[in-house]
Design an enzyme around this catalytic site. Structure first.
Site, PDB file in Angstrom:
ATOM      1  N   LYS A   2      -3.089   1.314   3.876  1.00 33.06           N
ATOM      2  CA  LYS A   2      -1.998   0.334   3.798  1.00 33.06           C
ATOM      3  C   LYS A   2      -1.351   0.156   5.166  1.00 33.06           C
ATOM      4  O   LYS A   2      -1.561   0.979   6.070  1.00 33.06           O
ATOM      5  CB  LYS A   2      -0.962   0.810   2.764  1.00 33.06           C
ATOM      6  N   TYR A  56      20.373  -1.713  30.730  1.00 33.84           N
ATOM      7  CA  TYR A  56      21.491  -2.261  29.971  1.00 33.84           C
ATOM      8  C   TYR A  56      22.599  -1.223  29.780  1.00 33.84           C
ATOM      9  O   TYR A  56      22.331  -0.058  29.499  1.00 33.84           O
ATOM     10  CB  TYR A  56      21.014  -2.721  28.592  1.00 33.84           C
TER      11      TYR A  56
HETATM   12  C1  LIG Z   1       1.381   6.087   1.213  1.00 32.81           C
HETATM   13  C2  LIG Z   1       0.896   6.767  -0.022  1.00 32.81           C
HETATM   14  C3  LIG Z   1      -0.111   7.747   0.051  1.00 32.81           C
HETATM   15  C4  LIG Z   1      -0.576   8.349   1.353  1.00 32.81           C
HETATM   16  O1  LIG Z   1       0.401   9.292   1.759  1.00 32.81           O
HETATM   17  P1  LIG Z   1       0.265  10.169   3.091  1.00 32.81           P
HETATM   18  O2  LIG Z   1       1.455  11.041   3.063  1.00 32.81           O
HETATM   19  O3  LIG Z   1       0.278   9.205   4.232  1.00 32.81           O
HETATM   20  O4  LIG Z   1      -1.020  10.924   3.007  1.00 32.81           O
HETATM   21  C5  LIG Z   1      -0.657   8.198  -1.140  1.00 32.81           C
HETATM   22  N1  LIG Z   1      -0.194   7.760  -2.337  1.00 32.81           N
HETATM   23  C6  LIG Z   1       0.806   6.855  -2.440  1.00 32.81           C
HETATM   24  C7  LIG Z   1       1.273   6.432  -3.788  1.00 32.81           C
HETATM   25  C8  LIG Z   1       1.385   6.330  -1.287  1.00 32.81           C
HETATM   26  O5  LIG Z   1       2.393   5.455  -1.392  1.00 32.81           O
END
Ligand SMILES: *Cc1c(COP(=O)(O)O)cnc(C)c1O
Length: 348
Positions: A33, A242
């Site tokens: 994702k 800044y």
């Molecule tokens: C993002 C997510 C993962 C992966 O988690 P990590 O901590 O990055 O390994 C797995 N399951 C769900 C439901 C998630 O939202």
């Protein structure tokens, strides 16, 4: 070249997946994702599919449809947000597997795509997504007679092995899924490290693939080099940037590098982060601005053409700590302006 160079080591991503796969009791999926946590979902997913990953997870149907274009038919693509209003077309056209989160989503899926596969997400205590025990008890028979492919839940505290909620969620998941005949999944990166009791049939690592905590033995997967645009000498008492928050206490040499908060190098790094010339640390001087960071390079004998902000001397989690955040946020904020240079497996 005026923009930063983000070097992405796909061999390291593959090595991390293989190492987490070796730890996992059953199948190991891959969470890609948010554009593969900023590394580029297309490249990462192709590399991992080549290494043997078959199950991929994304947050939204749009991410899933893009991933299908990259991976083609054989991969299983699961969508954490489930079957949302408006998602029927991409779910059908890209053969995505929505992880149904509510009675409303279950009904929507049954009406819109009665023969299309789905998974079910259960809430075991995180109270973010998923059916609660009572909803699940009412819907289970109906869901189990359809093309259900996976039952999963997510741990809220897996990065803290001693946290009591881990065992509580494990117990809840075990009870809620007793007698289920489809594969079960509970563990992300942190859950894999909690041990085999948490693994069930399929694990879902994300951040560990990309070199981040809680997978402390991960291989770093990225290096970020920022080109030096200009170098100047400061007299004692002159200020930088800044709001003039940095004042030279003595003669100083300041390098201005290309990269700033618009590239995900968040402003909270102002006056706190360190850049590296090889192994030599060079502190940020003053505020991080939108496109530029000013760095005290007084200690350098030779001026390099770039300084590194992510490198072996400073991991994603080191930088996150300087900014008061977590590695996940540093990774997923990596800017769109960088040249992304991939090494490792062929990704034609
Ligand atoms: C993002 C997510 C993962 C992966 O988690 P990590 O901590 O990055 O390994 C797995 N399951 C769900 C439901 C998630 O939202």
């Amino acid at each position: 070249m005026a923009c930063g160079q983000l070097h992405i080591d796909l061999d390291a991503v593959i090595a991390n997946w293989r190492a987490l796969d070796a730890l996992s009791a059953g199948e190991t999926g891959a969470v890609v994702k948010a554009d593969g946590y900023g590394l580029g979902a297309a490249h990462v997913a192709r590399a991992l599919a080549g290494a043997g990953a078959r199950s991929f997870f994304v947050a939204t149907a749009r991410e899933g449809a893009d991933l299908r274009d990259v991976l083609g038919p054989p991969a299983e693509i699961y969508v954490f947000s489930g079957h949302m209003a408006g998602d029927t077309d991409p779910i059908r056209d890209a053969a995505l597997i929505p992880l149904l989160n509510s009675a409303e989503q279950a009904a929507r899926h049954r009406v819109a795509l009665p023969d299309a596969p789905y998974g079910v997400q259960l809430d075991t205590g995180m109270n973010r997504l998923g059916l609660e025990a009572a909803d699940w008890a009412g819907l289970r028979d109906g869901l189990e007679t359809g093309p259900m492919r996976l039952v999963m839940s997510h741990l809220a505290c897996a990065d803290e092995p001693a946290h009591a909620q881990n065992a509580a969620q494990l117990a809840a998941f075990t009870t809620m899924t007793e007698g289920v005949t489809v594969p079960r999944s509970l563990a992300a990166t942190g859950g894999i490290l909690l041990g085999p009791a948490y693994h069930f049939d399929l694990t879902r690592p994300g951040v560990g693939l990309y070199g981040g905590l809680p997978y402390a033995s991960a291989r770093p997967a990225i290096r970020l080099s920022l080109p030096v645009v200009q170098v100047r000498d400061l007299a004692p008492g002159e200020t930088v940037g800044y709001s003039a928050t940095y004042t030279a206490p003595a003669p100083r040499k300041i390098a201005t590098v290309s990269g700033g908060y618009a590239d995900g190098l968040i402003r909270a790094l102002s006056g706190r982060a360190t850049l590296y010339a090889g192994d030599t640390p060079c502190p940020v001087a003053g505020r991080v601005s939108m496109d530029l960071i000013t760095v005290d390079v007084t200690g350098l004998r030779d001026m390099p053409d770039h300084l590194d902000i992510l490198c072996p001397a400073q991991t994603v989690d080191d930088l996150a700590e300087a900014a008061g955040t977590i590695g996940y946020e540093i990774l997923t904020s990596l800017g769109a302006r960088y040249d992304r240079l991939y090494s490792g497996c062929i990704t034609a």
